[in-house]
Design a protein around this motif. Structure first.
Motif, PDB file in Angstrom:
ATOM      1  N   THR A 195       0.827  -1.206   0.000  1.00 42.08           N
ATOM      2  CA  THR A 195       0.000   0.000   0.000  1.00 42.08           C
ATOM      3  C   THR A 195       0.865   1.261   0.000  1.00 42.08           C
ATOM      4  O   THR A 195       0.597   2.208  -0.743  1.00 42.08           O
ATOM      5  CB  THR A 195      -0.936   0.008   1.226  1.00 42.08           C
ATOM      6  OG1 THR A 195      -1.791  -1.141   1.171  1.00 42.08           O
ATOM      7  CG2 THR A 195      -1.804   1.262   1.252  1.00 42.08           C
ATOM      8  N   GLY A 196       1.891   1.260   0.822  1.00 41.22           N
ATOM      9  CA  GLY A 196       2.763   2.422   0.907  1.00 41.22           C
ATOM     10  C   GLY A 196       3.534   2.652  -0.375  1.00 41.22           C
ATOM     11  O   GLY A 196       3.654   3.792  -0.854  1.00 41.22           O
ATOM     12  N   LEU A 197       4.038   1.576  -0.938  1.00 41.46           N
ATOM     13  CA  LEU A 197       4.815   1.696  -2.170  1.00 41.46           C
ATOM     14  C   LEU A 197       3.945   2.249  -3.296  1.00 41.46           C
ATOM     15  O   LEU A 197       4.340   3.156  -4.028  1.00 41.46           O
ATOM     16  CB  LEU A 197       5.392   0.331  -2.558  1.00 41.46           C
ATOM     17  CG  LEU A 197       6.180   0.270  -3.863  1.00 41.46           C
ATOM     18  CD1 LEU A 197       7.344   1.254  -3.832  1.00 41.46           C
ATOM     19  CD2 LEU A 197       6.673  -1.158  -4.119  1.00 41.46           C
ATOM     20  N   ARG A 198       2.755   1.685  -3.403  1.00 35.07           N
ATOM     21  CA  ARG A 198       1.819   2.152  -4.437  1.00 35.07           C
ATOM     22  C   ARG A 198       1.467   3.624  -4.208  1.00 35.07           C
ATOM     23  O   ARG A 198       1.433   4.421  -5.156  1.00 35.07           O
ATOM     24  CB  ARG A 198       0.553   1.292  -4.406  1.00 35.07           C
ATOM     25  CG  ARG A 198      -0.611   1.842  -5.224  1.00 35.07           C
ATOM     26  CD  ARG A 198      -1.682   0.786  -5.425  1.00 35.07           C
ATOM     27  NE  ARG A 198      -1.158  -0.316  -6.200  1.00 35.07           N
ATOM     28  CZ  ARG A 198      -1.424  -0.479  -7.508  1.00 35.07           C
ATOM     29  NH1 ARG A 198      -2.188   0.382  -8.131  1.00 35.07           N
ATOM     30  NH2 ARG A 198      -0.908  -1.490  -8.164  1.00 35.07           N
ATOM     31  N   ALA A 199       1.223   3.988  -2.959  1.00 32.19           N
ATOM     32  CA  ALA A 199       0.884   5.382  -2.660  1.00 32.19           C
ATOM     33  C   ALA A 199       2.034   6.310  -3.042  1.00 32.19           C
ATOM     34  O   ALA A 199       1.817   7.354  -3.666  1.00 32.19           O
ATOM     35  CB  ALA A 199       0.534   5.541  -1.182  1.00 32.19           C
TER      36      ALA A 199
END
Lengths: 213, 213
Positions: A195-199
DNA sequence: ACCTGAACACCGTTCAAGT
DNA sequence: ACCTGAACACCGTTCAAGT
């Protein structure tokens, strides 16, 4: 015994033994005496090859970064910058996950470790080539490192404790016990990383579009 | 001397002294003997109040998280979730920056530190209230922690070395020396943090919009 | 209950001595 | 040049002894 006619040690042998010891028993198990014993010599012998114990650990940490894939940053690689960052982040995380015990050494900054610098160099070059202003390219390399190492530190290591009594629902009304259990912990880690990487990549794409080029 | 009629030590006094010592001289300066000397007692006395040295450091780390502002997560606070995350991240970073030497202890996971759990609880509650699915709310708390602690570790501590000869332009073609100098380091840190934080929040906003509510 | 000194089993590092 | 044992100045922790 004194000096043998063929050296018993080499920097490579010491680093390999230290790396194996860190992996098998953790950072605390690495003492100069223990490491030397593993190599069949006495403690002070190590100081003929390294100035300090810390220098040994730095090289062990650097060897980990050396296994991170950087091919996505090659000028003639087909991937666009968001894909390159994504693939690199996963390779980076995999390398750290393979040697979780060295991560604390790793995380305390690139220092003068050659492989760490090679990485910073590759990311910077690729981002500039993709059209990012140099100042932003530098920041992207740094913030990705922050996120990836922070994730490795916070998750591979101890996270929440496995003892349900430690989390009183009266004190932490929103912390259902379910997602605190060890089995769920790994899912949370994986999910948070994804989730963080995508964000981060989505958010950078917004900034990139605003560059107007 | 033996037992005084009024205790010489207390958990609070020990933690306060340990915190001051960490701030002033770093984590390595904290030995049980040294800390005890600072308190005017002998080393083993500490073990009447804490089970291990590590437990003392955990409490020191927890005291830092206790100074992080959480008011933006109150149900009746006006800020929307992106603003709340932004303001919280800055308060978080400021708390760590005020005590950079304890960050390595801090970063190794929430463990069972009460203040760390209080934070996880507050973020989770606010994100769920804002409309995030619980699984995503958990991930947001984790990924923010990853980024903020990773940034604190990688930057407050040693970053690049100040010795220009360490960075051969033939080996690192893109690493101009300029942005490796210490003065620039702080700007890079600040910039990377801001850019990363903005990217994370922008990226999460994209995901939030896709929830379709 | 809370402090002490002595003790155990370690540390990282230096250094003169050996070949 | 490269290894050794001895030594220095430390560690975290346990424990019996003292009040």
């Amino acid at each position: 015994m004194a000096r043998p006619r063929k050296p018993l040690l080499s920097r490579d042998r010491i680093v390999a033994a230290a790396s194996a010891l860190v992996d098998a028993e953790g950072l605390d198990a690495v003492s100069t005496r223990r490491l030397a014993a593993e190599l069949g010599v006495s403690g002070p012998s190590l100081y003929n090859h390294f100035r300090t114990k810390d220098e040994i650990l730095e090289v062990v940490a650097d060897a980990v970064s050396d296994r991170i894939d950087l091919s996505m940053f090659d000028p003639d690689d087909g991937r666009d910058w968001p894909t390159a960052l994504h693939d690199w982040a996963h390779s980076y995380r995999a390398a750290l996950r393979a040697h979780p015990n060295i991560v604390p050494v790793f995380a305390r900054g690139p220092g003068r470790r050659p492989a760490g610098l090679r990485i910073a160099d590759a990311v910077f070059g690729a981002m500039v080539r993709a059209g990012w202003p140099p100042a932003q390219a530098t920041r992207i390399g740094a913030l990705m490192r922050y996120f990836i190492t922070g994730s490795a530190l916070g998750s591979f290591a101890r996270g929440f404790v496995d003892d349900a009594t430690a989390y009183d629902p009266a004190v932490y009304p929103h912390l259902g016990r379910a997602h605190l259990l060890a089995e769920h912990r790994e899912q949370v880690d994986e999910g948070a990383f994804e989730t963080g990487l995508r964000a981060i990549i989505d958010g950078l794409s917004v900034q990139y579009a605003a560059l107007g080029r």
